[in-house]
Motif scaffolding. Sequence first.
Motif, PDB file in Angstrom:
ATOM      1  N   PRO A 171       0.976  -1.355   0.024  1.00  0.00           N
ATOM      2  CA  PRO A 171      -0.018   0.030  -0.050  1.00  0.00           C
ATOM      3  C   PRO A 171       0.821   1.234   0.118  1.00  0.00           C
ATOM      4  N   HIS A 172       2.053   1.219   0.378  1.00  0.00           N
ATOM      5  CA  HIS A 172       2.893   2.345   0.488  1.00  0.00           C
ATOM      6  C   HIS A 172       3.308   2.617  -0.972  1.00  0.00           C
ATOM      7  N   VAL A 190     -10.816   3.416  11.843  1.00  0.00           N
ATOM      8  CA  VAL A 190     -10.809   1.823  12.251  1.00  0.00           C
ATOM      9  C   VAL A 190      -9.256   1.509  11.962  1.00  0.00           C
ATOM     10  N   ILE A 191      -8.551   1.201  13.178  1.00  0.00           N
ATOM     11  CA  ILE A 191      -7.048   0.793  13.063  1.00  0.00           C
ATOM     12  C   ILE A 191      -7.151  -0.786  13.005  1.00  0.00           C
ATOM     13  N   PHE A 192      -6.387  -1.361  11.943  1.00  0.00           N
ATOM     14  CA  PHE A 192      -6.332  -2.801  11.711  1.00  0.00           C
ATOM     15  C   PHE A 192      -5.254  -3.269  12.689  1.00  0.00           C
ATOM     16  N   THR A 193      -5.685  -4.347  13.341  1.00  0.00           N
ATOM     17  CA  THR A 193      -4.827  -5.098  14.132  1.00  0.00           C
ATOM     18  C   THR A 193      -4.600  -6.465  14.138  1.00  0.00           C
ATOM     19  N   GLY A 220       5.766   3.329   7.912  1.00  0.00           N
ATOM     20  CA  GLY A 220       5.411   4.701   7.755  1.00  0.00           C
ATOM     21  C   GLY A 220       4.366   5.472   8.487  1.00  0.00           C
ATOM     22  N   THR A 221       4.496   5.234   9.899  1.00  0.00           N
ATOM     23  CA  THR A 221       3.746   6.265  10.759  1.00  0.00           C
ATOM     24  C   THR A 221       4.369   7.478  11.189  1.00  0.00           C
ATOM     25  N   GLY A 258       4.445  -0.481  10.588  1.00  0.00           N
ATOM     26  CA  GLY A 258       4.921  -1.375   9.577  1.00  0.00           C
ATOM     27  C   GLY A 258       3.736  -1.579   8.172  1.00  0.00           C
ATOM     28  N   THR A 259       3.886  -2.468   7.422  1.00  0.00           N
ATOM     29  CA  THR A 259       2.934  -2.823   6.420  1.00  0.00           C
ATOM     30  C   THR A 259       1.685  -3.766   6.693  1.00  0.00           C
TER      31      THR A 259
END
Length: 767
Positions: free
Chosen positions: A59-60, A89-92, A256-257, A281-282
């Motif tokens: 995605p980057h 929405v934060i994916f974990t 990329g945070t 991270g990715t």
Amino acid sequence: MECDHELTELTRDELSGIEREFTRLKDKCYLDHAGTTLYADSQIRAVQQCLTENLLCNPHTSRTTEDLIDQVRFRTLRHFNVRSTEYSVIFTSGATASLRLVAEYFHFGQSGSFVYLSDNHTSVLGMREIVSTKRIVPIIREQLIPEETIGTENALDADSLLVFPAQCNFNGVKYPLEMITEIQRNGLNGYSRERFHICLDAASYAGTSFLDLSIYKPDFVCLSFYKIFGFPTGLGALLVRKDASDLLRKRYYGGGTVKIAMAGQNFHVKRDSLVERFEDGTVPFTSIVSVLQGFDTLERLVPSRGLGRSSIKRISHHTFLIGQYCYRRLEALRYPSGGEVIRLYHDTKFENRSLQGGIVNFNLLHEDGSFIGFAEFAYLASVHNIILRTGCFCNPGACQRLLGLTDEDVLKQFKAGHVCGDANDLIDGQPTGSVRVSFGYMSQQRDVDRLVEMIEKCYLRKTLHNGISRTQIVSSYKNHDQPRLKVICLFPIKSCGAFKISDSWPLCRKGLKYDREFVIVDENGVALTQKNLTEMCLIQPRINLQTKEMVLSHPKMPELALDLRMLSNKGRSIKFCQTKVCQDEVQAVDCGDEVADWLSLALQTSGLRLLRQAADEVRTFQHSTKEIALSNQAQFLLINQASVRWLADKVPDWDDLGTEPNLDSLVDRFRGNLIVDGVQAMEEIGWKRVTIGDRLEFAVDGPCSRCQMVCIDQRTGLKTVEPLRTIAREFKGKICFGIYLSHSAFDLSSPDEIFLHCGSTIHGTIE
Ligand SMILES: *Cc1c(COP(=O)(O)O)cnc(C)c1O
């Protein structure tokens, strides 16, 4: 089923459409949707299509991937009836990771409290270890009460966090979501000067219920996607209400945070948006993208029927009705005497869908009211192809409360050797856990019928109405194929080959005379076992009772005869270790150089010695008073040939053997002492005592949990993956072929030796 459509929210067509998606169940009955629900065939095909048709880059790198991921965020929020202006929405990696994020980064201000419901999942209990406050308080459901008068205007600089589950994963009771707004507004009763924020563990609830975030607005919501649609695993979300974002003070960064990070100096600036700051991270983009097909599948298989009957609401209704049916059928089961068969562990009577989800939790009782262990039940269920869950379901608080265990009881059980997830189902008659069945959108009424039929068959039909026990009937009926003792096997040298007896053999205090009386140790004095030296089974000892000789044979060696009279108590007395960890040292007598050399040559290992357990050495197993020889656990192991045959039928492929081994050689792998035939497959598992012949009584000490020895072909010493793979698959590795026996109630001190005779009848009694 006649009344299918009366019971369920789903139409007959919908049900049969769903059925076509799960043909891989074959004859299995799946009742563990709270563990994970199942993914549909068409869902996986759609995922495959999406992955093969799109070029998904990092995605980057690629906007396409990013767009798809954003669609998933949007779709997830739509599922919870809320917009991206209100929640992020934060994916974990799952609900557990989401809870951990909150625990790690929630800012409690100066004196905030961490308050959690004691019925929470262990993933919440673990938050206690890392929250940045010392004020940690468990509460019970009744304490989820908002403060009445004081609002939070005059609160100190105290941000407190309350964590509770929307639905209990133990018994499906739902918690009052109405409290959320009240507690956010007024605080929690007893904490008048603290501002409360709410972290809702929705992992269990979201699986089959509609969480309407347009009405209830917790600050944080934790969930896992596989509990909603089975695929993908390893992906969950933390939903954060936008105005609660500042409560999470993130420290770590990765990937990329950041807007800037310098390598030489410790300087960085994190990105502005919450999501950009939190997804280090990715992200697992192929998994995230598959969530779309999950939602699509639910909406296709259980279509919305207009306002108020959305897919997820219909699923909620459907699973509630099946759960209710299950609850009522189990509740109605009675022994002929009128006694209850099922002890249900519930907070509601399955009357209201907003208070109860489709999970039913229970234990079984014997006719006299004593508990039946859940491990035994799990075993029988698995034999009947019913997949369910037993134990405490990672919810020790709910388990303890509903089973009525005190803290002392729980500690006592732990000290008696019980740990989470083991098969120690009863300790002093008290259950350490229970049985859970749970339903998903593909569950049907007949799944419940299968469960109830199995319980009836295994527990209710054993006693007929006129009080005659099943064993009495079996013995008066068809005398010729009555269960019998077929062969007696002796293992004079621990871990070596069997000495098979087809006539009779004397008993002694420790079990069968000469059984496991000898052991081979290596140069370090540690007992050898087949586990690390498989060829040991090629050494075959024979014992001649008349001449008092033990003769050893091996395919590549001349036979060696040993005089048992000479070997007793003559040699050097030494101690040796049963295992590498040397938990118990055993007093023994060395049997001399001749046999030591013979063994070293046969096993091609130098420095081996043969030891004999000292005649006066008393070993007992764990807390029991029963004496045992050098066997690991018990005096006798009984193996039912029919159960082995049943297992062999389950092994799909003896790939490394080429062909299926014959039954006798399979039975040999289990290294039982008493091989019985004529008993139904798995029947022995329910036995509490065993009578051999007219008068020899044995107590059942419990099931034997198999070790990897069952994979050693006792004729060749070669290892195969089966049947352990099948045992692991069928029984999750826990179970258990054969039962341990010890003799009881007959007098071994009498001068006459007591013999066991092959061909004697076997009676197992279940009470
Ligand atoms: C399943 C579950 C969890 C843990 O979810 P994972 O997917 O294993 O991280 C936490 N809480 C409840 C109530 C659950 O049912």
